[in-house]
Motif scaffolding. Structure first.
Motif, PDB file in Angstrom:
ATOM      1  N   VAL A   1       6.311  -0.315   6.266  1.00  0.00           N
ATOM      2  CA  VAL A   1       6.749  -1.626   5.770  1.00  0.00           C
ATOM      3  C   VAL A   1       8.213  -1.529   5.330  1.00  0.00           C
ATOM      4  N   ASP A   2       9.100  -2.215   6.044  1.00  0.00           N
ATOM      5  CA  ASP A   2      10.532  -2.231   5.710  1.00  0.00           C
ATOM      6  C   ASP A   2      11.160  -3.407   6.452  1.00  0.00           C
TER       7      ASP A   2
ATOM      8  N   VAL B   1       0.321   3.707   3.507  1.00  0.00           N
ATOM      9  CA  VAL B   1       1.420   2.752   3.660  1.00  0.00           C
ATOM     10  C   VAL B   1       2.725   3.409   3.205  1.00  0.00           C
ATOM     11  N   LEU B   2       3.760   3.401   4.087  1.00  0.00           N
ATOM     12  CA  LEU B   2       5.126   3.775   3.710  1.00  0.00           C
ATOM     13  C   LEU B   2       5.874   2.471   3.496  1.00  0.00           C
ATOM     14  N   THR B   3       6.327   2.216   2.291  1.00  0.00           N
ATOM     15  CA  THR B   3       6.931   0.909   2.025  1.00  0.00           C
ATOM     16  C   THR B   3       8.280   1.003   1.325  1.00  0.00           C
TER      17      THR B   3
ATOM     18  N   LEU C   1      -0.122   5.216  -1.047  1.00  0.00           N
ATOM     19  CA  LEU C   1       1.190   4.561  -0.987  1.00  0.00           C
ATOM     20  C   LEU C   1       2.309   5.588  -1.133  1.00  0.00           C
ATOM     21  N   ILE C   2       3.272   5.542  -0.224  1.00  0.00           N
ATOM     22  CA  ILE C   2       4.501   6.336  -0.333  1.00  0.00           C
ATOM     23  C   ILE C   2       5.668   5.354  -0.393  1.00  0.00           C
ATOM     24  N   VAL C   3       6.404   5.374  -1.500  1.00  0.00           N
ATOM     25  CA  VAL C   3       7.491   4.421  -1.732  1.00  0.00           C
ATOM     26  C   VAL C   3       8.816   5.009  -1.249  1.00  0.00           C
ATOM     27  N   ILE C   4       9.559   4.199  -0.479  1.00  0.00           N
ATOM     28  CA  ILE C   4      10.878   4.608   0.030  1.00  0.00           C
ATOM     29  C   ILE C   4      11.882   3.515  -0.343  1.00  0.00           C
ATOM     30  N   THR C   5      12.972   3.899  -1.023  1.00  0.00           N
ATOM     31  CA  THR C   5      13.973   2.903  -1.398  1.00  0.00           C
ATOM     32  C   THR C   5      15.360   3.532  -1.488  1.00  0.00           C
TER      33      THR C   5
ATOM     34  N   TYR D   1       7.745   9.092  -4.256  1.00  0.00           N
ATOM     35  CA  TYR D   1       8.855   8.156  -4.413  1.00  0.00           C
ATOM     36  C   TYR D   1      10.073   8.818  -3.772  1.00  0.00           C
ATOM     37  N   LEU D   2      10.436   8.351  -2.560  1.00  0.00           N
ATOM     38  CA  LEU D   2      11.496   8.989  -1.782  1.00  0.00           C
ATOM     39  C   LEU D   2      12.720   8.081  -1.702  1.00  0.00           C
ATOM     40  N   LEU D   3      13.892   8.692  -1.767  1.00  0.00           N
ATOM     41  CA  LEU D   3      15.154   7.940  -1.687  1.00  0.00           C
ATOM     42  C   LEU D   3      15.726   7.960  -0.273  1.00  0.00           C
ATOM     43  N   LYS D   4      16.254   6.811   0.147  1.00  0.00           N
ATOM     44  CA  LYS D   4      16.943   6.739   1.434  1.00  0.00           C
ATOM     45  C   LYS D   4      18.323   7.397   1.301  1.00  0.00           C
ATOM     46  N   PRO D   5      18.827   8.042   2.353  1.00  0.00           N
ATOM     47  CA  PRO D   5      18.114   8.300   3.618  1.00  0.00           C
ATOM     48  C   PRO D   5      17.069   9.404   3.423  1.00  0.00           C
TER      49      PRO D   5
END
Length: 534
Positions: free
Chosen positions: A7-8, A52-54, A79-83, A102-106
């Motif tokens: 989900v992005d 869900v990767l969101t 849930l894996i959160v990416i922002t 909780y992962l940070l972009k990139p």
């Protein structure tokens, strides 16, 4: 495979996530993508998703609202959160909604791989736990109980050379330890009421179902120490396998008798067989229990009753005599019966009575296979007092020969339909024994036919070959197990009579166009879509 939804709102981010991981090798399948929380919720409502990767910063429905909705509606979703925003409110929302990472972009390839591996471990553990619960539920289900009871009936009625396979199969029903125990069989049935107030509406045959229920409920109280079963040849009787312990056996019989008397108003007749050890002796133990029950109301003294259970005709002798009858060889049958009875009466009265009952059971078995009902007045297990009137060899021969003649004459009168009746009986045998090692020669010999002739006749009457019919029956049961249980393919193959899981999978794919695993997954997805998570 666990199903993943990305989900992005940025297509290039979604594409980058797709390319960063070898999803299939990690046990994941990309189920699809969504551009915002609203689209994602629609996907979650329509199909089964595990992970869900969101992203958090999205239009329409932002990440925080999306996480809140997921926690409320799909609490088991991983849930894996990416922002790209190092904002504490996002981290706090992720923690509040039990996001697994909780992962940070990139997002770095190794960080995403590590996060997915952690989620995969959690999902595997959840699946193992769910499978264990499913197996427990299955073992408590009526289907499992019926199969276990069928297995016990096979042990007490089939040939000794089949017990090696039965020992292998016994673990599925948690009976493997019973192969080394010394056990006794107990047979019970309602006694006819002799009081003047006995109503014709209150006969034992009218209370078979209540007796069945009481017997099973009493056995349940002893947990796995007592196994109960019914034999279709004796619809008014119930049977038990118990450890050879006199005190516990008497306690169980007394409890059973009290309940039957209190709830049904009948006295219970109880027969107890001789002690036996190992599956190979269960048939003898069961036979002596039947005989003891049959002699219970005959007026025979107790010591004579007990000694009657200590001697028996060899199984091979009984088989030969039964074969004479099923082939319609009346004279050979009578000669063999007379010979065995004369030898038995010369040894002891107890052995003589037991031989009478053994020969009667052989006649009854042939009648059952040929679907020829015996009149209730001729059934020794209903009228054991008849046996005491057969106090000479000649009387016993006349009684048994009269029953045999009924069967022979019926077979001759039905000769025009004999083949059809035989094929129907063979089909029923296959339907009842599909889980065991069946082959055409064995079935043909059981029904006294030449294998080649039987094979041709079976195909002509059924419209398919013997092997095709057996496989279809087995596959029908396999589909049921795939849909209703989470048993492994090995267990399903074993329960349905296939030699191993590989052969089962190959036959399944050839018949249904997909593997058993694919079929199970498709059935599971269909079930989930028809019954969405609340």
């Amino acid at each position: 495979m666990y199903r993943v939804l990305i989900v992005d709102d940025e297509p290039e981010i979604r594409q980058g996530l797709r390319l960063k991981v070898d999803w299939e090798s990690m046990g994941f399948q990309l189920a699809g993508e969504a551009a915002n929380g609203t689209e994602a919720m629609e996907r979650l409502a329509d199909e089964a998703i595990d992970v869900v990767l969101t992203d958090m910063n999205m239009p329409v429905m932002d990440g925080i609202s999306f996480l809140d909705a997921c926690r409320e509606q799909y609490p088991l979703l991983r849930l894996i959160v990416i922002t790209g925003y190092e904002d504490f409110q996002y981290a706090k929302a992720a923690i509040r909604n039990q996001a697994r990472n909780y992962l940070l972009k990139p997002v770095a390839r190794d960080e995403l791989t590590e996060a997915l591996a952690s989620v995969r471990s959690e999902l595997d553990e959840q699946r193992r736990h769910r499978d264990q619960e499913a197996v427990i539920r299955w073992r408590l289900s009526q289907y499992y109980k019926e199969m276990k009871e069928h297995f016990i009936v096979r042990l007490v009625k089939d040939e000794p050379d089949s017990f090696r396979l039965d020992r292998d199969r016994s673990r599925l029903f948690e009976l493997e330890s019973w192969d080394g125990k010394t056990v006794r069989f107990m047979t019970v049935g309602l006694q006819e009421r002799s009081d003047e107030d006995a109503s014709p509406e209150r006969t034992p045959d009218k209370f078979r179902l209540p007796l069945d229920a009481i017997c099973r409920e009493c056995a349940e109280q002893f947990r796995d120490e007592i196994h109960v079963f019914r034999d279709a040849n004796y619809p008014g009787l119930m049977h038990f396998v118990l450890p050879d312990n006199k005190e516990s056996r008497q306690a169980f019989a007394e409890a059973l008798s009290r309940n039957v008397s209190a709830f049904l108003g009948f006295e219970l007749a109880v027969g107890v067989g001789q002690p036996v050890t190992g599956f190979g002796q269960w048939k003898e133990g069961y036979t002596t229990s039947l005989l003891d029950w049959s002699l219970h109301g005959s007026g025979m003294p107790e010591d004579l009753r007990r000694s009657a259970g200590q001697a028996a005709l060899p199984e091979e002798t009984v088989k030969v005599i039964g074969r004479y009858l099923s082939r319609g060889e009346q004279e050979a049958f009578e000669r063999a019966v007379r010979r065995e009875l004369q030898e038995a009466i010369g040894m002891s009265k107890a052995r003589f009575y037991k031989v009478i009952f053994q020969l009667y059971l052989a006649i009854e078995s042939v009648a059952s296979d040929a679907r020829i009902p015996l009149e209730s007045g001729d059934q020794l297990w209903l009228r054991p007092e008849i046996a005491l009137g057969l106090d000479s060899t000649e009387k016993a021969v006349q009684f048994l020969n009269r029953l045999a003649l009924k069967i022979v004459n019926r077979l001759k009168s039905d000769s025009g339909e004999a083949d059809s009746s035989l094929i129907k009986a063979a089909q029923k045998f296959i339907d009842d024994h599909y889980m065991y090692d069946l082959n055409l020669t064995m079935i043909a010999e059981r029904f006294n036919y030449n294998p080649s002739y039987f094979s041709e006749m079976f195909k002509a009457k059924v419209g398919k070959t013997f092997i095709q019919y057996v496989n279809e029956v087995r596959m029908k049961q396999a589909v049921r197990l795939l849909e209703e249980t989470t048993l492994s393919l090995w267990d399903i193959a074993e329960l349905t009579g296939f030699s191993n899981a590989s052969y089962f999978s190959s036959k399944f794919k050839r018949m249904y166009g997909m593997t058993p695993s694919d079929y199970r997954q498709r059935a599971s997805v269909k079930f989930e879509s028809e019954n969405p998570k609340k």
